[in-house]
Write an enzyme that holds these catalytic residues in place. Structure first.
Site, PDB file in Angstrom:
ATOM      1  N   GLY A 127       0.826  -1.212   0.000  1.00  0.00           N
ATOM      2  CA  GLY A 127       0.000   0.000   0.000  1.00  0.00           C
ATOM      3  C   GLY A 127       0.851   1.248   0.000  1.00  0.00           C
ATOM      4  O   GLY A 127       0.980   1.919   1.021  1.00  0.00           O
ATOM      5  N   TYR A 128       1.456   1.537  -1.116  1.00  0.00           N
ATOM      6  CA  TYR A 128       2.283   2.745  -1.247  1.00  0.00           C
ATOM      7  C   TYR A 128       1.556   3.810  -2.073  1.00  0.00           C
ATOM      8  O   TYR A 128       1.174   4.842  -1.583  1.00  0.00           O
ATOM      9  CB  TYR A 128       3.614   2.394  -1.927  1.00  0.00           C
ATOM     10  N   SER A 129       1.376   3.513  -3.386  1.00  0.00           N
ATOM     11  CA  SER A 129       0.854   4.527  -4.307  1.00  0.00           C
ATOM     12  C   SER A 129      -0.576   4.910  -3.980  1.00  0.00           C
ATOM     13  O   SER A 129      -1.354   4.106  -3.458  1.00  0.00           O
ATOM     14  CB  SER A 129       0.889   3.997  -5.739  1.00  0.00           C
ATOM     15  N   GLU A 244      14.041  -3.605  -3.162  1.00  0.00           N
ATOM     16  CA  GLU A 244      13.225  -3.981  -4.316  1.00  0.00           C
ATOM     17  C   GLU A 244      14.023  -3.807  -5.608  1.00  0.00           C
ATOM     18  O   GLU A 244      13.994  -4.657  -6.475  1.00  0.00           O
ATOM     19  CB  GLU A 244      11.962  -3.115  -4.355  1.00  0.00           C
TER      20      GLU A 244
END
Lengths: 395, 379
Positions: A127-129, A244
């Site tokens: 849940g980043y962007s 990543e």
């Protein structure tokens, strides 16, 4: 300097190869070799097989149940897996949230989450962007307000890859509006089964449901799900992105694909000859071989660097994704007009109908379209160039 | 698998770079080129004292017994300072070929004098019309009693004029169907004529005209008609060395361009603050790093006797280095603006050297073709 693998590394490669030969189920291998996307059950089944062997997380240290392999051994493992037709393991748990929990989580969190990531029991998503926070990630608005021993989370995340399968999500949330935007962000672990979470599919240009929007409406998250300190999440987020990027070079998978592409070029008719005899095509294949070789050696240089991967990892993300995209493009062009047909049912292994062209043609154009994501996600390649310019070159 | 320098290599690299920074500045280099020989004796003697000239030669002939990985370090440093001295022709090419295929007598006579810096060598192989094709040899060998007579014309021979010996290739009767032989020709042999010229990057090359040049059986290098593998290996070493030199030049060019964009002000700020410039430099940096990886690959394979693997690695490296050198060179000039096209900028000279490296021993297209044809099953 010595570019040869040591005898121990060569023995290790043999051991991995033998294990894969004996333990990679045929149905999984067939699916991957035909470039059909593995489903959730398949990914979990493979994770369990690796877990039982003690190889569930190639990059983890022994203390957390990993095999404690060196970077070169990890690379050998990944390369052999790709060549054998093993499905990609799920990065979100193994390579993204787990290193953050190991580095910044407390003892309880390590005990609770890491074993379940390793066994494949938990499926994590990222849940980043947000709709308004892509490359400018620090402008994210999803809010977490402390109320007693809970945070109340409200907002929206997007581009959530395979979120439809996930039972956990790691989120960057805003816990403060003081100071710079980066200073008010926290790193929160959220159970996807909490009331108030709504996952809605986004269909990609190849027609696949791979990504999602995730809505949070007064979602109650226990404070013990906060990783590290409140408002220090940006530090952890950057740490994660560094991890990543090294993985995004994807050399093992690209080498396996290059091998397949060469086979296709030797089989694919091109009028009265086979495609490999077409000089213009063959030159492009050769160009890509050369670039992939340069990437492979650069990955090894970065991974064996005593100082560990720094901002140089951005090179690997840029070149790895560019080369991957070029491979998929060439794969599509290799089958030529056979790539025109869009028959989604033919992407199932047991598809009974007739295909257009060889089985390689079935996923060719869809894959090409789908893989345009590579240069966009994980920090777009433009952001990576900013990182190189600012953090490596000091501009 | 490791990419670390040994302690000895690190020390050598440090002292070489220090020497070049102090003693081989841009102005000094200009003076050396202007003096007409592209060879500064004190500099060459200093190289000999540092052990560079015998670095890759066997210890029994006054060398240090190093390999192509050591050459990589030397050439990278030379690339940064744009050294014009005849290291490639004498030590890498000439010394390499004699060491690989010379008779004991030839080795004893020549190698120690290379190591001490007293004598120079040149490979006279390439011919007009041959372009990048290594096996294009029309120079004629005629048997004359126990001796041989050579007739032909060689071109783009590096450092021919200063060389004590030329290593000359030819075929019996000049016929393309005959195999290639190599001879060691003393520079003052009658019939050897040298037409020397300066290159755009300050090096010295020549056309060599062979007009009834007499050589004996003892002057042959290697067995009769067996020279192509010797030439190939020598040239592969030279290519690996040029790749390393190009990497040094690219790194220097990126550094000097970075300095320039940090200081050059336009629109009220350093142009390095503009994203369009930053991304260009990021790509130039990536190109240099990829080239470095490939130069290491080439060096690691350059001494190998596995012909197919060695030639493939070297062609892969020369392709990528050639393409990268072109990109870095052109973009560096572009980012320097008007200054980039002036003779006073070091950047312009780095660009010229990088351009000419691509034109030697096969350009990027030629080597891409080599790799490409290697993909055919029949290859």
């Amino acid at each position: 300097m010595d570019l040869n693998y040591t005898p121990e590394q060569a023995t290790f490669r043999e051991e991995v190869r033998r294990f894969l030969k004996d333990n990679l189920p045929k149905d999984i291998r067939d699916r991957v070799k035909k470039r059909l996307r593995p489903d959730k059950a398949m990914t979990q089944r493979w994770q369990k097989i690796l877990f039982d062997k003690g190889w569930g997380a190639s990059s983890w240290p022994k203390e957390h149940g990993g095999p404690g392999w060196s970077p070169v051994e990890q690379l050998i493992f990944e390369e052999e897996c790709a060549l054998a037709g093993a499905p990609r393991q799920l990065d979100f748990g193994l390579r993204m949230v787990a290193p953050v929990i190991m580095a910044f989580g407390n003892e309880e969190q390590k005990q609770k989450y890491l074993p379940r990531i390793l066994s494949g029991e938990d499926w994590w998503c990222q849940g980043y962007s947000e709709p308004g926070a892509g490359s400018d990630l620090a402008s994210l608005k999803t809010k977490a307000v402390r109320e007693g021993d809970h945070y109340i989370v409200n907002g929206q995340k997007t581009w959530t890859t395979l979120g439809q399968h996930a039972n956990w999500i790691f989120c960057l949330v805003r816990t403060s509006n003081e100071g710079k935007p980066q200073e008010g962000i926290s790193f929160l672990l959220i159970d996807m089964n909490t009331p108030g979470i709504d996952v809605r599919p986004i269909i990609m240009l190849d027609g696949e449901h791979e990504i999602n929007e995730v809505y949070f409406d007064n979602v109650k998250v226990p404070v013990e799900n906060l990783v590290g300190e409140e408002n220090k999440g940006w530090t952890y987020a950057k740490f994660l992105l560094g991890h990543e990027r090294t993985g995004l070079a994807n050399v093992g998978q690209w080498k396996a694909m290059m091998k397949r592409l060469r086979e296709i070029a030797e089989e694919q008719p091109d009028g009265d000859r086979v495609l490999i005899e077409n000089t213009r095509f063959r030159d492009r294949l050769a160009q890509l071989e050369i670039e992939l070789k340069a990437l492979e050696l650069t990955v090894l240089r970065v991974l064996t660097d005593e100082n560990g991967p720094g901002p140089q990892a951005s090179i690997l993300k840029i070149r790895g994704t560019e080369i991957g995209q070029a491979l998929f493009e060439l794969m599509m062009e290799a089958v030529g007009p056979d790539a025109l047909a869009h028959i989604p049912e033919a992407l199932e292994l047991d598809y009974p109908g007739s295909r257009v062209g060889s089985p390689d043609a079935t996923p060719a154009a869809g894959d090409y379209f789908n893989m345009r994501k590579l240069s966009i996600f994980g920090g777009s390649n433009e952001i990576q160039r900013n990182i190189i310019a600012q953090r490596v070159l000091g501009l | 698998m490791n990419f670390n320098l040994t302690e000895e290599q690190q020390m050598l690299q440090d002292s070489l770079r220090r020497f070049l920074a102090n003693e081989y500045g841009f102005e000094k280099r200009k003076e050396i080129i202007a003096a007409g020989q592209s060879l500064d004796k004190p500099t060459w003697n200093a190289f000999a004292e540092m052990g560079l000239l015998g670095y890759t030669l066997p210890e029994e002939y006054g060398g240090l017994g190093g390999n192509a990985m050591d050459t990589l370090l030397v050439m990278e440093s030379f690339g940064r300072a744009l050294v014009v001295e005849p290291y490639l022709s004498t030590v890498v090419l000439g010394g390499g070929i004699i060491q690989d295929a010379g008779s004991d007598e030839q080795k004893e006579r020549i190698l120690p004098k290379i190591a001490t810096g007293e004598e120079f060598l040149a490979l006279a192989h390439q011919e007009p019309g041959g372009r990048h094709n290594l096996d294009y040899v029309r120079t004629e060998i005629q048997k004359h009693g126990n001796d041989y007579i050579l007739n032909g014309r060689k071109t783009a021979v590096l450092n021919a004029a200063g060389a004590h010996y030329l290593i000359v290739s030819g075929r019996r009767g000049g016929r393309p169907t005959e195999p290639v032989s190599l001879f060691l020709v003393n520079h003052d042999t009658s019939g050897v004529e040298i037409e020397e010229y300066t290159t755009h990057d300050g090096h010295r090359v020549a056309d060599v005209i062979l007009d009834s040049v007499m050589v004996s059986d003892d002057d042959r290098i290697g067995a009769r008609g067996q020279a192509m593998p010797i030439i190939e290996k020598g040239v592969d070493r030279a290519i690996a060395a040029l790749c390393a030199e190009a990497v040094g030049a690219m790194e220097a060019l990126n550094e000097t361009t970075m300095e320039y964009v940090k200081t050059r002000q336009q629109f009220g700020m350093p142009i390095g603050k503009f994203q369009v410039i930053q991304h260009r430099l990021a790509d130039m940096f990536i190109a240099a790093e990829q080239s470095k990886s490939m130069a290491i690959l080439a060096a690691s394979m350059a001494d190998s006797d596995d012909r197919k693997q060695r030639r493939e690695a070297v062609s892969m490296a020369k392709t990528l280095v050639g393409q990268s050198a072109r990109y870095v060179g052109q973009q560096a000039v572009q980012l320097h603006g008007g200054m980039g096209v002036t003779d006073e900028m070091f950047a312009a000279h780095l660009f010229k050297r990088l351009t000419l490296i691509n034109l030697q021993f096969g350009d990027a297209d030629y080597h891409l073709g080599q790799v490409s044809d290697g993909l055919l099953k029949s290859a």
